[in-house]
Motif scaffolding. Structure first.
Motif, PDB file in Angstrom:
ATOM      1  N   GLY A  93       0.768   9.407 -10.737  1.00 25.33           N
ATOM      2  CA  GLY A  93      -0.666   9.348 -11.008  1.00 25.33           C
ATOM      3  C   GLY A  93      -1.127   7.974 -11.445  1.00 25.33           C
ATOM      4  N   ILE A  94      -0.424   6.921 -11.000  1.00 21.26           N
ATOM      5  CA  ILE A  94      -0.765   5.544 -11.359  1.00 21.26           C
ATOM      6  C   ILE A  94      -1.587   4.927 -10.228  1.00 21.26           C
ATOM      7  CG2 ILE A  94       0.152   3.250 -11.855  1.00 21.26           C
ATOM      8  CD1 ILE A  94       2.628   4.631 -13.032  1.00 21.26           C
ATOM      9  N   TYR A  95      -2.712   4.339 -10.587  1.00 20.27           N
ATOM     10  CA  TYR A  95      -3.596   3.718  -9.603  1.00 20.27           C
ATOM     11  C   TYR A  95      -3.747   2.235  -9.905  1.00 20.27           C
ATOM     12  CZ  TYR A  95      -4.870   8.437  -8.188  1.00 20.27           C
ATOM     13  OH  TYR A  95      -4.821   9.729  -7.733  1.00 20.27           O
ATOM     14  N   PHE A  96      -3.905   1.451  -8.852  1.00 18.15           N
ATOM     15  CA  PHE A  96      -4.069   0.008  -8.988  1.00 18.15           C
ATOM     16  C   PHE A  96      -5.483  -0.402  -8.599  1.00 18.15           C
ATOM     17  CE2 PHE A  96       0.545   0.389  -7.769  1.00 18.15           C
ATOM     18  CZ  PHE A  96       1.026   0.178  -9.059  1.00 18.15           C
ATOM     19  N   ALA A 115       0.826  -1.208   0.000  1.00 12.18           N
ATOM     20  CA  ALA A 115       0.000   0.000   0.000  1.00 12.18           C
ATOM     21  C   ALA A 115       0.862   1.261   0.000  1.00 12.18           C
ATOM     22  CB  ALA A 115      -0.935   0.002   1.207  1.00 12.18           C
ATOM     23  N   GLU A 116       1.921   1.263   0.791  1.00 12.25           N
ATOM     24  CA  GLU A 116       2.833   2.416   0.800  1.00 12.25           C
ATOM     25  C   GLU A 116       3.457   2.621  -0.572  1.00 12.25           C
ATOM     26  OE1 GLU A 116       5.517   1.302   3.857  1.00 12.25           O
ATOM     27  OE2 GLU A 116       4.205   1.952   5.511  1.00 12.25           O
ATOM     28  N   PHE A 117       3.823   1.526  -1.212  1.00 19.90           N
ATOM     29  CA  PHE A 117       4.391   1.578  -2.557  1.00 19.90           C
ATOM     30  C   PHE A 117       3.361   2.118  -3.550  1.00 19.90           C
ATOM     31  CE2 PHE A 117       5.336  -0.947  -6.517  1.00 19.90           C
ATOM     32  CZ  PHE A 117       6.455  -0.224  -6.899  1.00 19.90           C
ATOM     33  N   ALA A 118       2.119   1.666  -3.417  1.00 26.01           N
ATOM     34  CA  ALA A 118       1.053   2.134  -4.311  1.00 26.01           C
ATOM     35  C   ALA A 118       0.808   3.621  -4.137  1.00 26.01           C
ATOM     36  CB  ALA A 118      -0.228   1.351  -4.036  1.00 26.01           C
ATOM     37  N   ARG A 119       0.801   4.099  -2.888  1.00 31.91           N
ATOM     38  CA  ARG A 119       0.583   5.532  -2.654  1.00 31.91           C
ATOM     39  C   ARG A 119       1.719   6.369  -3.232  1.00 31.91           C
ATOM     40  NH1 ARG A 119      -1.522   3.658   2.315  1.00 31.91           N
ATOM     41  NH2 ARG A 119       0.451   3.999   3.391  1.00 31.91           N
ATOM     42  N   GLN A 120       2.940   5.859  -3.168  1.00 27.69           N
ATOM     43  CA  GLN A 120       4.076   6.560  -3.752  1.00 27.69           C
ATOM     44  C   GLN A 120       3.888   6.757  -5.255  1.00 27.69           C
ATOM     45  OE1 GLN A 120       7.791   4.443  -3.421  1.00 27.69           O
ATOM     46  NE2 GLN A 120       9.014   6.143  -4.207  1.00 27.69           N
ATOM     47  N   LEU A 121       3.413   5.711  -5.917  1.00 26.69           N
ATOM     48  CA  LEU A 121       3.194   5.797  -7.362  1.00 26.69           C
ATOM     49  C   LEU A 121       2.020   6.713  -7.700  1.00 26.69           C
ATOM     50  CD1 LEU A 121       4.011   2.097  -8.014  1.00 26.69           C
ATOM     51  CD2 LEU A 121       5.054   3.984  -9.291  1.00 26.69           C
ATOM     52  N   GLN A 122       1.020   6.733  -6.826  1.00 27.35           N
ATOM     53  CA  GLN A 122      -0.082   7.675  -7.029  1.00 27.35           C
ATOM     54  C   GLN A 122       0.425   9.116  -6.974  1.00 27.35           C
ATOM     55  OE1 GLN A 122      -3.142   6.899  -4.129  1.00 27.35           O
ATOM     56  NE2 GLN A 122      -3.442   4.771  -4.792  1.00 27.35           N
ATOM     57  N   ARG A 123       1.241   9.400  -5.957  1.00 23.23           N
ATOM     58  CA  ARG A 123       1.764  10.762  -5.783  1.00 23.23           C
ATOM     59  C   ARG A 123       2.712  11.156  -6.921  1.00 23.23           C
ATOM     60  NH1 ARG A 123       2.650   8.754  -0.501  1.00 23.23           N
ATOM     61  NH2 ARG A 123       4.879   8.574  -0.998  1.00 23.23           N
ATOM     62  N   ASP A 142      -6.629   5.994   3.169  1.00 24.49           N
ATOM     63  CA  ASP A 142      -6.273   7.382   2.901  1.00 24.49           C
ATOM     64  C   ASP A 142      -5.863   7.614   1.450  1.00 24.49           C
ATOM     65  OD1 ASP A 142      -3.946   5.961   2.999  1.00 24.49           O
ATOM     66  OD2 ASP A 142      -2.877   7.356   4.318  1.00 24.49           O
ATOM     67  N   SER A 143      -6.091   6.610   0.598  1.00 22.74           N
ATOM     68  CA  SER A 143      -5.802   6.768  -0.825  1.00 22.74           C
ATOM     69  C   SER A 143      -6.923   7.571  -1.462  1.00 22.74           C
ATOM     70  CB  SER A 143      -5.699   5.394  -1.491  1.00 22.74           C
ATOM     71  OG  SER A 143      -5.689   5.520  -2.896  1.00 22.74           O
ATOM     72  N   ASP A 144      -6.577   8.365  -2.486  1.00 25.02           N
ATOM     73  CA  ASP A 144      -7.622   9.130  -3.165  1.00 25.02           C
ATOM     74  C   ASP A 144      -8.284   8.326  -4.277  1.00 25.02           C
ATOM     75  OD1 ASP A 144      -5.517   9.093  -4.900  1.00 25.02           O
ATOM     76  OD2 ASP A 144      -5.395  11.256  -5.185  1.00 25.02           O
ATOM     77  N   GLY A 145      -7.920   7.033  -4.373  1.00 19.52           N
ATOM     78  CA  GLY A 145      -8.581   6.141  -5.315  1.00 19.52           C
ATOM     79  C   GLY A 145      -9.450   5.144  -4.574  1.00 19.52           C
TER      80      GLY A 145
END
Length: 444
Positions: A237-240, A226-234, A279-282
Motif C-alpha cells: 500500500g505504498i504510493y510514490f 513503474a512495475e516496481f512501484a505497482r508491486q509496492l502498491q499491491r 493502470d495505477s490506482d494512484g
C-alpha cells in the motif's frame, strides 16, 4: 569546427562568442581561459522548462551542478526557474552562498558524511536522494535529534545499461550507486524507509548513465520503475508521488555525435511515465530530471595559446598549448573527442593534421588526437569547443599549474565569474612545520 550558440567568425576572421572577440578576451584575461556562453545556457534551461510545460505534467528540472558549479551559475539557473542537484557539502555551500532557494536543492551522493547531512538538514534543503541503508538510518537518526522530517527519494538501479562509456554508465546492476531492483534490495529499502518516522518518502530516483543519444534507455527505466512501484502498491500500500529519471542527455562534441532535441527526450520520458502509471490506482507521479552536461556542455569553450611543436616525420606532429589535463582531464579519463579551431585565424583552411598536447609532465596529457587545423604556430590561439561540462569542475593543480579563470559572455559583455588562481593561491594552504623552519634557519 561546428559553431555552437552565439559563436561565430567575425569580420576580422576571429572566433567570437557572446559578442566578444576571443582575441580580445585573451588580451584581457590571458589563457588558458574558460569562456561560458550565457545566452546558450539560458536557452538550454528554457528548452527543458518549456518542453515539460507542454506536457501538462507536474515536474521539476534540477540542474546537476557537478557539471559546472560556481556561484554565478547557481544564480543563473535560479533565475531560469530550475532546481539544483548537489553532491557534496562544497556544492551545497556554493549554492547557499549564491542565495539559491534551499527548498529547491536536492542532495545526491553514495557516501554522504554525517557532517554533510547535518549541514543540509540545518539549511532545510528540499530533498535527499538516499543511496544506501546506512545513509537512510543515519539521516533518520540525525533528523530525529533535530525534530525534522526531510523529504527523500530512494535511488534505485533498474538494470538498464545505457549506450555510453563504461565509466559513466550507472544504471546497470553492477554499480556503486543505489538499491538494486533485481536482487530485492530496493524493495527492502522502500519498506524500511516507509516505517521510519523522521523521513518522508516521496518516491524513487533512477539514473542510467551520461552522454545518451536515445530515448530507449529512459523508456525501459521508466517501465521497470513503474512495475516496481505497482508491486509496492499491491504488497504494502505504498504510493510514490515523484519519479526522478535522472539526467545523462547527450550533446554534440563532434560530428560523430547525434543528440536528440531536448523536447524529444522530455516528451519520451513524459509519455513513458503516463503510459506505465496509467493502470495505477494512484495519481500519476511528478517527473523530476537532472540535466547537467546538456545545459552547459556546448556553452563552454576553452581558449589556449599555442607554444612549441614537435614534428616526427611519418608518425605525428605534436602541437603543445599552455593548458592540458590540469584544466581538461576528460581525454585522459574517457578518451573524449573534441573539435577545435585556430581562433585568431578562424577562416583559414584547416588542412594540417596535428595532435594537440598539454603541458603537464605526462605522456598521456593529450587534449585532441589527430585533428586538422590551420597550420598552428607559436602564439596562435586554439579554441576547443564544448568544454563547459566536467572541465572546470574536474580541474586540478597537477604540476602546480594554476587553474584558469572563467568568464561569462553575453551581448558583447564579459564578466569574470571565477578568478584565475595566483601563485599565492597555490601555496595558500601550505604549512611548514616548525622543525623544518628551524633547520632552514640553521643552514642560513
Amino acid at each position: 569546427m561546428y559553431l555552437h550558440g552565439t559563436s561565430k567568425i567575425n569580420e576580422q576572421g576571429h572566433l567570437e562568442i557572446g559578442g566578444c572577440d576571443t582575441v580580445a578576451l585573451k588580451e584581457q584575461y590571458g589563457t588558458p581561459l574558460y569562456i561560458m556562453d550565457e545566452q546558450l545556457i539560458r536557452q538550454r534551461c528554457r528548452e527543458y522548462m518549456d518542453a515539460f510545460r507542454a506536457t501538462g505534467m507536474q515536474f521539476q528540472v534540477a540542474y546537476a551542478s557537478k557539471a559546472f558549479c560556481t556561484m554565478a551559475m547557481c544564480r543563473l539557473v535560479e533565475e531560469e526557474g530550475l532546481s539544483l542537484d548537489v553532491v557534496s557539502d562544497g556544492e551545497l555551500y556554493t549554492a547557499m552562498q549564491a542565495g539559491f532557494p534551499v527548498e529547491r536543492i536536492h542532495f545526491h551522493g553514495n557516501n554522504k558524511t554525517p557532517e554533510e547531512l547535518e549541514l543540509a538538514l540545518d539549511a532545510g534543503i528540499g530533498c535527499f536522494v538516499v543511496d544506501n541503508l546506512i545513509e537512510l538510518h543515519l539521516l533518520n537518526a540525525i533528523a530525529a535529534e533535530k525534530g525534522l522530517q526531510p523529504k527523500i527519494l530512494l535511488r534505485v538501479t533498474p538494470g538498464v545499461e545505457a549506450h555510453t562509456h563504461e565509466f559513466i554508465s550507472t544504471g546497470q546492476e553492477d554499480s556503486k550507486f543505489g538499491f538494486d531492483i533485481g536482487n530485492g534490495s530496493a524493495y527492502e529499502a522502500v519498506v524500511q524507509a516507509d516505517q521510519l518516522s523522521s523521513v518522508e518518502l516521496l518516491g524513487l530516483h533512477s539514473h542510467i548513465g551520461s552522454q545518451i543519444f536515445e530515448v530507449d534507455g529512459f523508456e525501459v527505466a521508466a517501465q521497470r520503475v513503474a512495475e516496481f512501484a505497482r508491486q509496492l502498491q499491491r504488497d504494502k500500500g505504498i504510493y510514490f508521488s515523484v519519479i526522478n529519471l535522472g539526467g545523462g542527455f547527450g550533446i554534440r562534441y563532434t560530428a560523430e555525435d547525434s543528440p536528440l532535441q531536448v523536447a524529444d527526450y522530455v516528451q519520451a520520458i513524459a509519455n513513458s511515465i503516463q503510459k506505465n502509471f496509467a493502470d495505477s490506482d494512484g495519481a500519476v507521479p511528478q517527473i523530476w530530471i537532472e540535466p547537467g552536461r546538456s545545459i552547459v556542455g556546448d556553452a563552454g569553450t576553452t581558449l589556449y595559446t599555442v607554444g612549441t611543436s614537435k614534428d616526427i616525420p611519418g608518425i605525428r606532429k605534436y602541437v603543445s598549448v599552455d593548458g592540458g589535463m590540469s584544466d581538461n582531464p576528460r581525454t585522459a579519463l574517457y578518451d573524449a573527442k573534441y573539435e577545435a579551431v585556430i581562433a585568431n585565424r578562424a577562416h583559414d583552411d584547416s588542412s594540417e593534421l596535428v595532435s594537440v598536447a598539454g603541458k603537464c609532465c605526462e605522456s598521456g596529457d593529450m587534449l585532441i588526437w589527430d585533428i586538422e587545423l590551420a597550420h598552428p604556430v607559436s602564439g596562435d590561439l586554439l579554441a576547443v569547443a564544448c568544454t563547459g561540462a566536467y572541465n572546470y569542475s574536474m580541474a586540478s593543480n597537477y604540476n602546480r599549474l594554476r587553474r584558469p579563470a572563467v568568464v561569462l559572455v553575453s551581448e558583447g559583455n564579459s564578466d569574470v565569474i571565477v578568478s584565475r588562481e595566483s601563485y599565492a593561491d597555490l601555496v595558500g594552504n601550505d604549512l611548514v612545520p616548525a622543525r623544518l623552519q628551524a633547520s632552514a634557519a640553521l643552514r642560513s
